[in-house]
Design a protein around this motif. Structure first.
Motif, PDB file in Angstrom:
ATOM      1  N   TYR A 225     -10.980  -6.235 -17.698  1.00 30.18           N
ATOM      2  CA  TYR A 225     -10.905  -5.778 -16.312  1.00 30.18           C
ATOM      3  C   TYR A 225      -9.777  -4.759 -16.187  1.00 30.18           C
ATOM      4  O   TYR A 225      -8.614  -5.068 -16.470  1.00 30.18           O
ATOM      5  CB  TYR A 225     -10.689  -6.959 -15.370  1.00 30.18           C
ATOM      6  CG  TYR A 225     -11.947  -7.778 -15.194  1.00 30.18           C
ATOM      7  CD1 TYR A 225     -12.932  -7.397 -14.286  1.00 30.18           C
ATOM      8  CD2 TYR A 225     -12.171  -8.909 -15.967  1.00 30.18           C
ATOM      9  CE1 TYR A 225     -14.103  -8.130 -14.137  1.00 30.18           C
ATOM     10  CE2 TYR A 225     -13.333  -9.657 -15.832  1.00 30.18           C
ATOM     11  CZ  TYR A 225     -14.285  -9.263 -14.913  1.00 30.18           C
ATOM     12  OH  TYR A 225     -15.450  -9.987 -14.771  1.00 30.18           O
ATOM     13  N   THR A 227      -7.810  -1.776 -13.843  1.00 30.75           N
ATOM     14  CA  THR A 227      -7.514  -1.442 -12.450  1.00 30.75           C
ATOM     15  C   THR A 227      -7.125   0.022 -12.333  1.00 30.75           C
ATOM     16  O   THR A 227      -6.280   0.511 -13.092  1.00 30.75           O
ATOM     17  CB  THR A 227      -6.374  -2.322 -11.909  1.00 30.75           C
ATOM     18  OG1 THR A 227      -6.787  -3.692 -11.959  1.00 30.75           O
ATOM     19  CG2 THR A 227      -6.041  -1.955 -10.466  1.00 30.75           C
ATOM     20  N   VAL A 229      -5.479   2.781  -9.783  1.00 35.30           N
ATOM     21  CA  VAL A 229      -4.610   2.849  -8.603  1.00 35.30           C
ATOM     22  C   VAL A 229      -4.476   4.308  -8.182  1.00 35.30           C
ATOM     23  O   VAL A 229      -4.086   5.172  -8.987  1.00 35.30           O
ATOM     24  CB  VAL A 229      -3.220   2.261  -8.886  1.00 35.30           C
ATOM     25  CG1 VAL A 229      -2.350   2.303  -7.630  1.00 35.30           C
ATOM     26  CG2 VAL A 229      -3.339   0.821  -9.408  1.00 35.30           C
ATOM     27  N   PHE A 236      -6.260   0.346  -4.702  1.00 37.28           N
ATOM     28  CA  PHE A 236      -6.632   0.000  -6.071  1.00 37.28           C
ATOM     29  C   PHE A 236      -8.067  -0.504  -6.141  1.00 37.28           C
ATOM     30  O   PHE A 236      -8.591  -1.106  -5.209  1.00 37.28           O
ATOM     31  CB  PHE A 236      -5.675  -1.060  -6.639  1.00 37.28           C
ATOM     32  CG  PHE A 236      -5.536  -2.279  -5.773  1.00 37.28           C
ATOM     33  CD1 PHE A 236      -6.368  -3.379  -5.934  1.00 37.28           C
ATOM     34  CD2 PHE A 236      -4.553  -2.327  -4.788  1.00 37.28           C
ATOM     35  CE1 PHE A 236      -6.241  -4.489  -5.131  1.00 37.28           C
ATOM     36  CE2 PHE A 236      -4.418  -3.449  -3.970  1.00 37.28           C
ATOM     37  CZ  PHE A 236      -5.266  -4.533  -4.144  1.00 37.28           C
ATOM     38  N   TRP A 237      -8.695  -0.229  -7.268  1.00 43.18           N
ATOM     39  CA  TRP A 237     -10.058  -0.661  -7.575  1.00 43.18           C
ATOM     40  C   TRP A 237     -10.039  -1.312  -8.950  1.00 43.18           C
ATOM     41  O   TRP A 237      -9.371  -0.822  -9.869  1.00 43.18           O
ATOM     42  CB  TRP A 237     -11.019   0.517  -7.607  1.00 43.18           C
ATOM     43  CG  TRP A 237     -11.363   1.142  -6.302  1.00 43.18           C
ATOM     44  CD1 TRP A 237     -12.526   0.985  -5.592  1.00 43.18           C
ATOM     45  CD2 TRP A 237     -10.563   2.065  -5.536  1.00 43.18           C
ATOM     46  NE1 TRP A 237     -12.500   1.733  -4.447  1.00 43.18           N
ATOM     47  CE2 TRP A 237     -11.298   2.406  -4.381  1.00 43.18           C
ATOM     48  CE3 TRP A 237      -9.301   2.614  -5.712  1.00 43.18           C
ATOM     49  CZ2 TRP A 237     -10.827   3.271  -3.412  1.00 43.18           C
ATOM     50  CZ3 TRP A 237      -8.803   3.478  -4.747  1.00 43.18           C
ATOM     51  CH2 TRP A 237      -9.561   3.802  -3.613  1.00 43.18           C
ATOM     52  N   THR A 238     -10.780  -2.397  -9.116  1.00 49.14           N
ATOM     53  CA  THR A 238     -10.870  -3.083 -10.410  1.00 49.14           C
ATOM     54  C   THR A 238     -12.321  -3.102 -10.868  1.00 49.14           C
ATOM     55  O   THR A 238     -13.222  -3.400 -10.084  1.00 49.14           O
ATOM     56  CB  THR A 238     -10.324  -4.517 -10.319  1.00 49.14           C
ATOM     57  OG1 THR A 238      -8.948  -4.475  -9.935  1.00 49.14           O
ATOM     58  CG2 THR A 238     -10.447  -5.238 -11.658  1.00 49.14           C
ATOM     59  N   PHE A 248     -15.547   3.477 -12.241  1.00 49.02           N
ATOM     60  CA  PHE A 248     -15.098   3.108 -10.903  1.00 49.02           C
ATOM     61  C   PHE A 248     -15.895   3.925  -9.894  1.00 49.02           C
ATOM     62  O   PHE A 248     -15.974   5.150  -9.998  1.00 49.02           O
ATOM     63  CB  PHE A 248     -13.608   3.410 -10.723  1.00 49.02           C
ATOM     64  CG  PHE A 248     -12.717   2.683 -11.693  1.00 49.02           C
ATOM     65  CD1 PHE A 248     -12.257   1.407 -11.417  1.00 49.02           C
ATOM     66  CD2 PHE A 248     -12.351   3.274 -12.890  1.00 49.02           C
ATOM     67  CE1 PHE A 248     -11.451   0.740 -12.303  1.00 49.02           C
ATOM     68  CE2 PHE A 248     -11.526   2.616 -13.792  1.00 49.02           C
ATOM     69  CZ  PHE A 248     -11.085   1.341 -13.503  1.00 49.02           C
ATOM     70  N   GLN A 259      -4.453   0.737 -15.139  1.00 51.69           N
ATOM     71  CA  GLN A 259      -3.768  -0.396 -15.758  1.00 51.69           C
ATOM     72  C   GLN A 259      -4.747  -1.039 -16.732  1.00 51.69           C
ATOM     73  O   GLN A 259      -5.687  -1.713 -16.336  1.00 51.69           O
ATOM     74  CB  GLN A 259      -3.307  -1.385 -14.693  1.00 51.69           C
ATOM     75  CG  GLN A 259      -2.272  -0.779 -13.748  1.00 51.69           C
ATOM     76  CD  GLN A 259      -1.895  -1.703 -12.614  1.00 51.69           C
ATOM     77  OE1 GLN A 259      -2.501  -2.758 -12.434  1.00 51.69           O
ATOM     78  NE2 GLN A 259      -0.903  -1.319 -11.838  1.00 51.69           N
ATOM     79  N   THR A 270      -0.029   1.314 -18.677  1.00 50.98           N
ATOM     80  CA  THR A 270      -0.467   2.101 -17.530  1.00 50.98           C
ATOM     81  C   THR A 270      -0.636   3.535 -18.006  1.00 50.98           C
ATOM     82  O   THR A 270       0.310   4.151 -18.505  1.00 50.98           O
ATOM     83  CB  THR A 270       0.550   2.024 -16.385  1.00 50.98           C
ATOM     84  OG1 THR A 270       0.657   0.668 -15.930  1.00 50.98           O
ATOM     85  CG2 THR A 270       0.112   2.903 -15.222  1.00 50.98           C
TER      86      THR A 270
END
Length: 420
Positions: A225, A227, A229, A236-238, A248, A259, A270
């Motif tokens: 998973y 993320t 940002v 933020f989107w995961t 995404f 991340q 990151t």
């Protein structure tokens, strides 16, 4: 929030100064105490139904249980954080905010701590996406203490979110269809049990971002998973990566930081892809993990016959607190490598011994019963290998062996006499 590091790999072999001591076969269980108390509702109303979560002093999660009116926990002596979370649904504007307390548990003693739950603040309003009701939109309120609370809007785009602690909040909204986006709403000084109306309009066309992931020079393995940002809004989107690629959708236009969790011996990081997301379009980029964790190498041999390697020996790496960091078994040559996402630290121990089901190791005259050995004072450095050298594994006492060849010290070989 995941905290990740990024740097350049450097591999240097370091031979540590070692202190060799016998491995302890068992350790006494820590003494325990109790913490208990009432759970009360501040102001009128019945005792709330809550979930009690407890954490170590470094905020490591330890456990959870439900409670109403009171609680009781038996824990090893030490300092803990207890968190009490109201179990009303998030859309209930009368929901209590979480309550966190610090307690010290003393061996053979009971600590009493009464908990008073207080109603939290609430926000609510309507969401519109592209000028239409934003049914199913996800609304997230994130405060500066790194807490986040979320709720899903109904079919008409109406929402309410209760149980908010005091603080400053950014409100992020996600279109269920991932077609429209909007900037976050900033709420300063949320206090008490007040209700704040927050209507949200998502007017701008969303974009998407496809990123190829790498660990070193190889495709990122398995799934993870990741993320994204926004560098502009902080939203933020995961998303889940598969076969080294993550996509995404529904992103706000602009540039992003990713991340990426660690994998194998590669440390998470990151990463800032150069791609820029644009409205209604898909941007393409890549992200690479570049720094390895620390590692430990060595070789296991028969202490009585150092020329004979021991295959299948159990090798474990323990931190200064005794927690296991890594484990492996020795190869046919007796060699081993302990690796993983290991960070720089001191006071580490290597424990070598037979497997959990049999004390036998070795072949030929070295097929004997062995005991364990601990090598203390090992230091780890991120991105480097520490060599502990050749480790002779001692035998169990002679009385437990099956033959004289396994006695300590090893019997001298019998030389054949030449015939006349």
């Amino acid at each position: 929030m995941t905290r990740l590091l990024s740097a350049v790999v450097s591999v240097v072999v370091v031979v540590a100064t070692l202190l060799v001591t016998p491995a302890s076969s068992s350790s006494a269980a820590p003494a325990s105490g109790r913490v208990r108390g009432e759970i009360l509702q501040a102001g009128p109303g019945p005792a709330p139904k809550v979930k009690v979560l407890w954490f170590a002093s470094d905020w490591t999660y330890l456990g959870a249980r439900r409670a109403t009116g009171g609680y009781s926990l038996t824990l090893p002596a030490g300092r803990y954080y207890l968190q009490f979370v109201d179990q009303k649904p998030n859309y209930d504007v009368t929901k209590n905010r979480p309550t966190t307390v610090s307690v010290t548990v003393r061996a053979g003693s009971t600590t009493v701590k009464t908990i008073r739950m207080r109603r939290g603040a609430a926000i609510g309003g309507t969401v519109r996406a592209g000028g239409k009701p934003g049914g199913g939109a996800r609304i997230v309120a994130a405060n500066t203490d790194q807490q986040s609370f979320e709720v899903i809007a109904d079919k008409q785009g109406s929402y309410a979110l209760g149980g908010l602690p005091p603080g400053n909040y950014s409100v992020f909204t996600y279109d269920r269809r991932e077609r429209f986006v909007g900037r976050s709403t900033y709420l300063r000084g949320v206090r008490g049990s007040a209700f704040t109306k927050v209507d949200i309009a998502l007017k701008r066309r969303a974009g998407s971002l496809l990123v190829d992931l790498y660990a070193g020079d190889q495709r990122y393995p398995g799934t993870a998973y990741v993320t994204a940002v926004s560098r502009t809004t902080g939203q933020f989107w995961t998303a889940k990566s598969t076969k080294g690629t993550v996509t995404f959708a529904g992103l706000h236009p602009g540039r992003y930081s990713l991340q990426v969790p660690g994998t194998g011996a590669w440390l998470g990081a990151t990463v800032r892809p150069s791609a820029k997301v644009r409205s209604g379009r898909t941007a393409f980029g890549s992200a690479r993990l570049t720094k390895r964790g620390a590692s430990v190498t060595g070789r296991v041999v028969d202490a009585n016959r150092p020329g004979n390697p021991l295959a299948g020996a159990s090798v474990r790496l323990l931190n200064a607190s005794g927690a296991e960091l890594a484990r492996t078994t020795s190869t046919t040559s007796g060699g081993f490598v302990l690796t993983g996402q290991l960070l720089t630290q001191s006071g580490v121990s290597v424990v070598v011994g037979p497997g959990p089901y049999s004390s036998y190791l070795g072949a030929g005259v070295s097929y004997c019963k062995y005991t364990s050995r601990r090598i203390s004072g090992v230091g780890l450095t991120t991105g480097r290998a520490t060599a502990v050298g050749t480790l002779g594994l001692p035998h169990l006492p002679d009385s437990e062996q099956d033959g004289e060849q396994c006695h300590t010290p090893a019997p001298a070989p019998v030389l054949a006499r030449a015939g006349r």
